[in-house]
Design a protein around this motif. Structure first.
Motif, PDB file in Angstrom:
ATOM      1  N   VAL A  33      -3.462   5.618   1.048  1.00  0.00           N
ATOM      2  CA  VAL A  33      -4.761   5.141   1.539  1.00  0.00           C
ATOM      3  C   VAL A  33      -5.638   6.366   1.777  1.00  0.00           C
ATOM      4  O   VAL A  33      -5.285   7.252   2.563  1.00  0.00           O
ATOM      5  CB  VAL A  33      -4.610   4.325   2.841  1.00  0.00           C
TER       6      VAL A  33
ATOM      7  N   THR B 277      -5.234   0.211  -8.128  1.00  0.00           N
ATOM      8  CA  THR B 277      -6.110   0.863  -7.160  1.00  0.00           C
ATOM      9  C   THR B 277      -7.169  -0.130  -6.706  1.00  0.00           C
ATOM     10  O   THR B 277      -7.722  -0.876  -7.521  1.00  0.00           O
ATOM     11  CB  THR B 277      -6.797   2.098  -7.782  1.00  0.00           C
TER      12      THR B 277
ATOM     13  N   ALA C 161       0.833  -1.198   0.000  1.00  0.00           N
ATOM     14  CA  ALA C 161       0.000   0.000   0.000  1.00  0.00           C
ATOM     15  C   ALA C 161       0.875   1.257   0.000  1.00  0.00           C
ATOM     16  O   ALA C 161       1.802   1.375   0.810  1.00  0.00           O
ATOM     17  CB  ALA C 161      -0.924   0.005   1.210  1.00  0.00           C
TER      18      ALA C 161
ATOM     19  N   LEU D 271     -12.498   2.885   1.187  1.00  0.00           N
ATOM     20  CA  LEU D 271     -11.088   3.146   1.475  1.00  0.00           C
ATOM     21  C   LEU D 271     -10.355   2.919   0.155  1.00  0.00           C
ATOM     22  O   LEU D 271     -10.107   1.779  -0.242  1.00  0.00           O
ATOM     23  CB  LEU D 271     -10.581   2.187   2.561  1.00  0.00           C
TER      24      LEU D 271
ATOM     25  N   LYS E 297      -0.629   2.621   4.965  1.00  0.00           N
ATOM     26  CA  LYS E 297       0.488   2.889   4.069  1.00  0.00           C
ATOM     27  C   LYS E 297       1.716   2.071   4.483  1.00  0.00           C
ATOM     28  O   LYS E 297       2.054   1.972   5.663  1.00  0.00           O
ATOM     29  CB  LYS E 297       0.826   4.388   4.110  1.00  0.00           C
TER      30      LYS E 297
ATOM     31  N   THR F  88      -7.378   2.605  -2.027  1.00  0.00           N
ATOM     32  CA  THR F  88      -5.975   2.269  -1.765  1.00  0.00           C
ATOM     33  C   THR F  88      -5.193   2.170  -3.065  1.00  0.00           C
ATOM     34  O   THR F  88      -5.545   1.389  -3.960  1.00  0.00           O
ATOM     35  CB  THR F  88      -5.878   0.921  -1.017  1.00  0.00           C
ATOM     36  N   THR F  89      -4.158   2.984  -3.175  1.00  0.00           N
ATOM     37  CA  THR F  89      -3.227   2.877  -4.302  1.00  0.00           C
ATOM     38  C   THR F  89      -2.049   2.039  -3.841  1.00  0.00           C
ATOM     39  O   THR F  89      -1.431   2.331  -2.808  1.00  0.00           O
ATOM     40  CB  THR F  89      -2.739   4.263  -4.751  1.00  0.00           C
ATOM     41  N   ALA F  90      -1.760   0.991  -4.587  1.00  0.00           N
ATOM     42  CA  ALA F  90      -0.738   0.043  -4.148  1.00  0.00           C
ATOM     43  C   ALA F  90       0.193  -0.304  -5.294  1.00  0.00           C
ATOM     44  O   ALA F  90      -0.116  -0.088  -6.473  1.00  0.00           O
ATOM     45  CB  ALA F  90      -1.403  -1.218  -3.595  1.00  0.00           C
TER      46      ALA F  90
END
Length: 362
Positions: A304, A323, A301, A311, A334, A313-315
């Motif tokens: 967030v 995403t 992550a 929620l 994070k 979340t870009t990971a």
């Protein structure tokens, strides 16, 4: 017989071709949304239907009658403009009934028609006001009322909600949906807003560079995008696109050591060694429980964001990013490395060379 039929419509300005062969047939009562970014040709097509622009070639028929070359007032259409186009010196009542007045409709009949439309639009108490005394949403209702009293075969809407704030746009979307369910009139609606398209349309035509990229129901457009462009344009956040290679019955995610099984429905349509784009909607992800390892992606992550209901979340997965839209209490922070699970049915494959979806076998 189709209520509206568009046959191979093309439009050129000198050597520049803005519409490159549009074919659509609408049955009575359908709500078609022309969706696309600025410059894709959607407003040009609407203007050709309305008679505000001439097609270079092709034909448009309403109720089986060709309308090309027919004066706009004789096409049996009504148009609602982005700018409302109300007469500032006339009351709401006269604005709504102005077209009827020009057609010499008797005053009693005209008054009844205007009041019926005002009641339907819930603006009965505004009939004596001038446009300057109205809010943006009220002005839009007046513009719609002016179109309603015409009782046309086809309604045309040119980005009618783009001048409204977010709350009013939501209210007016609901109002337009309610009106269409009551009136069941054929509608062609232009917008660049995918939320408007998904919530209002019975069918969506996604346009790009003067062509229809995909024509289908909102469910088809969203769940079975025909091209990478449609997959990326429709959806917020847009569909994740991961580069991968087909290897030994699996999908090796490029830039990582992650490999996931190739769904059985694609085994006869892709060859080993082929490069593909793996498409997965952000909302298709969930935190893995340990029993779904074969259908999960280990990610780190990076960002967030709590939006309220989600929620976001870009990971990172290797050198690529994705995403995921998770429940607000998913418990991911994070820097954490977690596994995101998904159902195999949510996975789409695209050919990176053509940009087209790879067909699956049943």
């Amino acid at each position: 017989m189709s209520a509206l039929e568009i046959r191979d419509i093309r439009k050129s300005y000198g050597n520049v071709e803005t519409l490159k062969g549009i074919d659509i047939a609408l049955e009575s009562g359908e709500f078609l949304v022309l969706l696309g970014s600025s410059g894709c040709g959607k407003s040009t097509l609407l203007n050709i239907i309305a008679g505000l622009a001439e097609a270079t070639s092709g034909d448009i028929q309403i109720g089986g009658r060709s309308i090309l070359g027919v004066h706009p007032k004789n096409r049996d259409i009504a148009m609602v403009f982005q700018s409302y186009a109300l007469y500032p010196n006339l009351t709401v009542q006269r604005n709504i009934g102005f077209g009827l007045e020009m057609r010499k409709v008797p005053a009693a009949e005209r008054d009844k028609t205007v009041r019926d439309a005002a009641k339907l639009l819930q603006i009965e108490n505004l009939l004596d006001r001038k446009p300057s005394q109205l809010s943006g949403g009220q002005r839009q209702r007046v513009a719609i009322g002016r179109a309603l009293v015409r009782k046309p075969q086809v309604f045309l809407f040119d980005e009618p909600l783009s001048n409204l704030d977010a709350k009013l746009r939501l209210e007016m979307r609901t109002e337009l949906k309610r009106l269409h369910q009551i009136l069941q009139t054929t509608v062609v609606y232009v917008t660049h807003d995918q939320i408007e398209a998904m919530t209002l349309a019975s069918r969506i035509a996604v346009m790009r560079d003067g062509r229809i990229e995909q024509l289908g129901t909102p469910e088809e457009i969203y769940n079975q995008p025909a091209t990478l462009y449609v997959a990326g344009f429709v959806g917020a956040p847009s569909m994740n696109m991961l580069q991968a290679i087909v290897e030994n019955g699996g999908l090796a995610i490029a830039g990582s050591d992650v490999r996931i099984p190739l769904p059985a429905r694609f085994k006869n349509t892709v060859q080993s060694g082929a490069q593909v784009i793996v498409g997965i909607r952000p909302e298709a992800f969930r935190l893995a429980t340990g029993t779904e390892a074969e259908l999960s992606l280990p990610v780190e992550a990076e960002v967030v964001e709590l939006t309220g209901p989600e929620l976001v979340t870009t990971a990172r997965i290797g050198t690529q990013r994705l995403t995921a839209c998770l429940p607000p209490r998913a418990g991911i922070a994070k820097g954490e490395i977690r596994s995101l699970a998904f159902d195999g049915d949510a996975l789409r494959l695209f050919d990176p060379a053509t940009g087209k979806a790879i067909e699956a076998t049943i």
